[in-house]
Design a protein around this motif. Sequence first.
Motif, PDB file in Angstrom:
ATOM      1  N   UNK A   1     -69.613 -30.995  40.507  1.00 19.88           N
ATOM      2  CA  UNK A   1     -69.838 -32.151  39.635  1.00 19.88           C
ATOM      3  C   UNK A   1     -69.224 -31.958  38.245  1.00 19.88           C
ATOM      4  N   UNK A   2     -68.557 -30.830  38.034  1.00 18.89           N
ATOM      5  CA  UNK A   2     -68.033 -30.535  36.690  1.00 18.89           C
ATOM      6  C   UNK A   2     -66.979 -31.559  36.263  1.00 18.89           C
ATOM      7  N   UNK A   3     -66.123 -31.973  37.204  1.00 14.31           N
ATOM      8  CA  UNK A   3     -65.072 -32.935  36.868  1.00 14.31           C
ATOM      9  C   UNK A   3     -65.674 -34.259  36.420  1.00 14.31           C
ATOM     10  N   UNK A   4     -66.731 -34.707  37.130  1.00 11.24           N
ATOM     11  CA  UNK A   4     -67.403 -35.953  36.745  1.00 11.24           C
ATOM     12  C   UNK A   4     -68.013 -35.828  35.360  1.00 11.24           C
ATOM     13  N   UNK A   5     -68.577 -34.660  35.078  1.00 11.15           N
ATOM     14  CA  UNK A   5     -69.176 -34.427  33.761  1.00 11.15           C
ATOM     15  C   UNK A   5     -68.117 -34.495  32.678  1.00 11.15           C
ATOM     16  N   UNK A   6     -66.975 -33.891  32.917  1.00  9.09           N
ATOM     17  CA  UNK A   6     -65.880 -33.917  31.939  1.00  9.09           C
ATOM     18  C   UNK A   6     -65.433 -35.350  31.675  1.00  9.09           C
TER      19      UNK A   6
ATOM     20  N   UNK B   1     -66.054 -33.613  24.509  1.00  8.53           N
ATOM     21  CA  UNK B   1     -65.210 -32.729  25.306  1.00  8.53           C
ATOM     22  C   UNK B   1     -66.075 -31.594  25.847  1.00  8.53           C
ATOM     23  N   UNK B   2     -65.954 -31.313  27.144  1.00  7.73           N
ATOM     24  CA  UNK B   2     -66.724 -30.217  27.744  1.00  7.73           C
ATOM     25  C   UNK B   2     -66.078 -28.895  27.377  1.00  7.73           C
ATOM     26  N   UNK B   3     -66.830 -28.055  26.695  1.00  8.11           N
ATOM     27  CA  UNK B   3     -66.334 -26.740  26.292  1.00  8.11           C
ATOM     28  C   UNK B   3     -66.617 -25.696  27.368  1.00  8.11           C
ATOM     29  N   UNK B   4     -67.834 -25.706  27.925  1.00  2.00           N
ATOM     30  CA  UNK B   4     -68.190 -24.755  28.973  1.00  2.00           C
ATOM     31  C   UNK B   4     -69.394 -25.264  29.749  1.00  2.00           C
ATOM     32  N   UNK B   5     -69.507 -24.816  30.992  1.00  2.77           N
ATOM     33  CA  UNK B   5     -70.638 -25.141  31.856  1.00  2.77           C
ATOM     34  C   UNK B   5     -71.007 -23.877  32.614  1.00  2.77           C
ATOM     35  N   UNK B   6     -72.181 -23.345  32.324  1.00  3.38           N
ATOM     36  CA  UNK B   6     -72.581 -22.066  32.900  1.00  3.38           C
ATOM     37  C   UNK B   6     -74.008 -22.136  33.446  1.00  3.38           C
ATOM     38  N   UNK B   7     -74.305 -21.218  34.373  1.00  7.08           N
ATOM     39  CA  UNK B   7     -75.663 -21.087  34.909  1.00  7.08           C
ATOM     40  C   UNK B   7     -76.193 -19.703  34.529  1.00  7.08           C
ATOM     41  N   UNK B   8     -77.485 -19.660  34.264  1.00  6.44           N
ATOM     42  CA  UNK B   8     -78.140 -18.377  34.025  1.00  6.44           C
ATOM     43  C   UNK B   8     -79.391 -18.309  34.889  1.00  6.44           C
TER      44      UNK B   8
ATOM     45  N   UNK C   1     -70.973 -28.933  19.134  1.00  7.41           N
ATOM     46  CA  UNK C   1     -70.328 -28.555  17.878  1.00  7.41           C
ATOM     47  C   UNK C   1     -68.995 -29.280  17.806  1.00  7.41           C
ATOM     48  N   UNK C   2     -68.828 -30.118  16.783  1.00  9.96           N
ATOM     49  CA  UNK C   2     -67.613 -30.913  16.614  1.00  9.96           C
ATOM     50  C   UNK C   2     -67.295 -31.692  17.888  1.00  9.96           C
ATOM     51  N   UNK C   3     -68.350 -32.253  18.504  1.00  6.91           N
ATOM     52  CA  UNK C   3     -68.261 -33.074  19.712  1.00  6.91           C
ATOM     53  C   UNK C   3     -67.740 -32.301  20.923  1.00  6.91           C
ATOM     54  N   UNK C   4     -67.766 -30.973  20.853  1.00  7.23           N
ATOM     55  CA  UNK C   4     -67.475 -30.131  22.015  1.00  7.23           C
ATOM     56  C   UNK C   4     -68.798 -29.636  22.582  1.00  7.23           C
ATOM     57  N   UNK C   5     -69.003 -29.857  23.867  1.00  3.75           N
ATOM     58  CA  UNK C   5     -70.308 -29.638  24.498  1.00  3.75           C
ATOM     59  C   UNK C   5     -70.291 -28.365  25.343  1.00  3.75           C
ATOM     60  N   UNK C   6     -71.245 -27.483  25.070  1.00  4.23           N
ATOM     61  CA  UNK C   6     -71.457 -26.289  25.893  1.00  4.23           C
ATOM     62  C   UNK C   6     -72.788 -26.459  26.611  1.00  4.23           C
ATOM     63  N   UNK C   7     -72.779 -26.275  27.931  1.00  2.00           N
ATOM     64  CA  UNK C   7     -73.971 -26.501  28.743  1.00  2.00           C
ATOM     65  C   UNK C   7     -74.364 -25.207  29.454  1.00  2.00           C
ATOM     66  N   UNK C   8     -75.651 -24.847  29.355  1.00  2.00           N
ATOM     67  CA  UNK C   8     -76.192 -23.721  30.110  1.00  2.00           C
ATOM     68  C   UNK C   8     -77.389 -24.250  30.900  1.00  2.00           C
ATOM     69  N   UNK C   9     -77.404 -23.985  32.203  1.00  2.00           N
ATOM     70  CA  UNK C   9     -78.503 -24.408  33.059  1.00  2.00           C
ATOM     71  C   UNK C   9     -79.282 -23.164  33.475  1.00  2.00           C
TER      72      UNK C   9
ATOM     73  N   UNK D   1     -67.149 -38.157  32.201  1.00  2.00           N
ATOM     74  CA  UNK D   1     -68.203 -38.916  31.530  1.00  2.00           C
ATOM     75  C   UNK D   1     -68.287 -38.592  30.053  1.00  2.00           C
ATOM     76  N   UNK D   2     -68.159 -37.319  29.717  1.00  2.00           N
ATOM     77  CA  UNK D   2     -68.185 -36.917  28.310  1.00  2.00           C
ATOM     78  C   UNK D   2     -66.979 -37.461  27.557  1.00  2.00           C
ATOM     79  N   UNK D   3     -65.835 -37.485  28.228  1.00  2.00           N
ATOM     80  CA  UNK D   3     -64.623 -38.000  27.578  1.00  2.00           C
ATOM     81  C   UNK D   3     -64.772 -39.480  27.245  1.00  2.00           C
ATOM     82  N   UNK D   4     -65.367 -40.232  28.165  1.00  2.00           N
ATOM     83  CA  UNK D   4     -65.596 -41.663  27.917  1.00  2.00           C
ATOM     84  C   UNK D   4     -66.512 -41.858  26.715  1.00  2.00           C
TER      85      UNK D   4
END
Length: 618
Positions: free
Chosen positions: A572-577, A586-593, A550-558, A579-582
Amino acid sequence: MDHLINSLTRLSTHAALPVEPKSGQLVKGKVIQSLQDNKVVVNMGKKSVEAIVNQPLIKGSSYLFQVEQVEPALVLRTVSLSEARPGQLDLASLIKQIGVKENKDNLSLMKAIVDLKVPLHKKDLTQAFKLIQSSANQPLARELLLHIISRKMPIQSSVYSALSAKYTEEYSQVLSDVEQQLGKKSLSASDEKIKSMVQTLRAEQIPKSESVTLNKLKYELMNGSSSTFELLKKAGIIDAKHTLSSFQQNWSHQNPGMDRLPFTKERVASSLQQLLQNQLPLSPSENQTIKQWVHTSEKLLSVWAQQPSNTDFHMVSQQTRRQWTETFRNVVAQNVMRRLTPHLQESTKFFIDKAVTLLGHDRGERNSFSRTEFRSFLSDMQNLIGKQVSIDQQKLLVHSLQSLSQNITLSDKDRMWLQMKAMMSRIGFNDEHVLAKAFKQTEAPVQTESSLKTLLLKGLNEGSEVKAETANRLINLINGTQLASYSDNPQTLQITLQFPSDFIGALKDVHMNMEGRKNDDGQIDSDYCHVMFYLHLSQLEETIIDLNIVERRVSVVVYNENPELEKLFKPYQKKLEEGLEIAGYELNSLRARVTSEVSKSTDSNKQEEAEEGVDIRI
């Protein structure tokens, strides 16, 4: 893959389809008004039409009609009368008319077909029931036929076989079967190509692939391929001052036999890699906006250069400055600057920061930036735009770089991207589209590089070491992926793709669903979209990755059964942030369920899960 079948059927049945009656079709309609002379107004989906009917009908009741005539007036013959309750069709009567046995399953299927409100011929209905009855998996066949009907696809055995393969076959397994059948035999040129493509799609290291690629580049340059020549110029391998003719003359002077390229494979590989990294992640309309901005920048600098050296930016003619400011405003409005920034020099980034502040000042600011700063900014932008390649050149870039990849160091991301691009272009998903487009542009015979699908079809007719049964399985799987991959309406798009598991070391094929609203180019708006990956990994086993943008902000649920999942991916969250910035996100959230926990709540909220599209059976 039941979750994919269910989601496709659910999406297609929710879509209201416009009805354009054709002679002989069967179509469901509701009488909303009775007129004189056996005329009625019938509602068909979202469309109401005036028609002549063959007998008096009850207002408010639903009927199944057969179209007897379209012009000059629409004439409908009532095939199935409504029963005592308004709106309910006599399905049993319709079942008998098409010669199908009346039972609970057939009545249920007929009701589901009628509820789709899609016009059909009787022969189509008969064919649908025949295909289901001949299937060894009738529940799957029913879902497939409903999907075919809802999408207005031809009800044919070829279409059914293709979609059936899509949901029952795995690319990894069929490709493996093809490779085993080709083995280490002495093969025809066509079978050698098939073997090479299969090995590429399975992410195998192909012996001598780099020499094949270099020989192909050499042959195309010798024979005047402008596409290859321009690609190598953009990569800086060939000097920009050269024309094709002057390059060939210079090459011939250095090497009269022209039997080897005038550059090394290492230089070709590294230069192509850099060119790939310089490609902008922009849509066609965004690319056009950037080009317009660069054009107005060139015009402004040309005017500015004719004035005294101490002339400030605000002293350039107001009309010229306004044109430049408006095109820059469009760039900012389309929110593409974040995607451009990683490709720009620091001085250009500083210049753009200054330029953004000017947008709020109608008259501009004195000494906002100098002519030297403007010239440097423009040079950087021209250099960046000059490195962008066409679609055809991009295919050549991907194929060449993939074949030469062992000569360079590639990140996992770039290697995966190359593999996916090769899959899309080499397997034959776009064959029909490319041919149709080419025939529209020219009457000359279309010469295209053979895809895997084309080669398999050729092998069926001319003989191949690949068994006909295996070739047909793979052809059907490719066709089925094409048929199921794209769902379109005026506001949104849905794309469903399937990739061989080999290139990420998974146990089963990778499935990806992408949906989102359309941008100005009719493509999925990358600022707002929803992507889901269905994976079967060797260690984590069945896993779903859900990305919501949403508006180039990425929310990830695994989603996974492992309760320690979040601890595994947090490092690996820092690498993801980064990579997304490049990529301009922008990483909004990264969660596991944990899926076992999700399953516990299913009884109380099954409807919500269906809408979310989460396969809680994992």
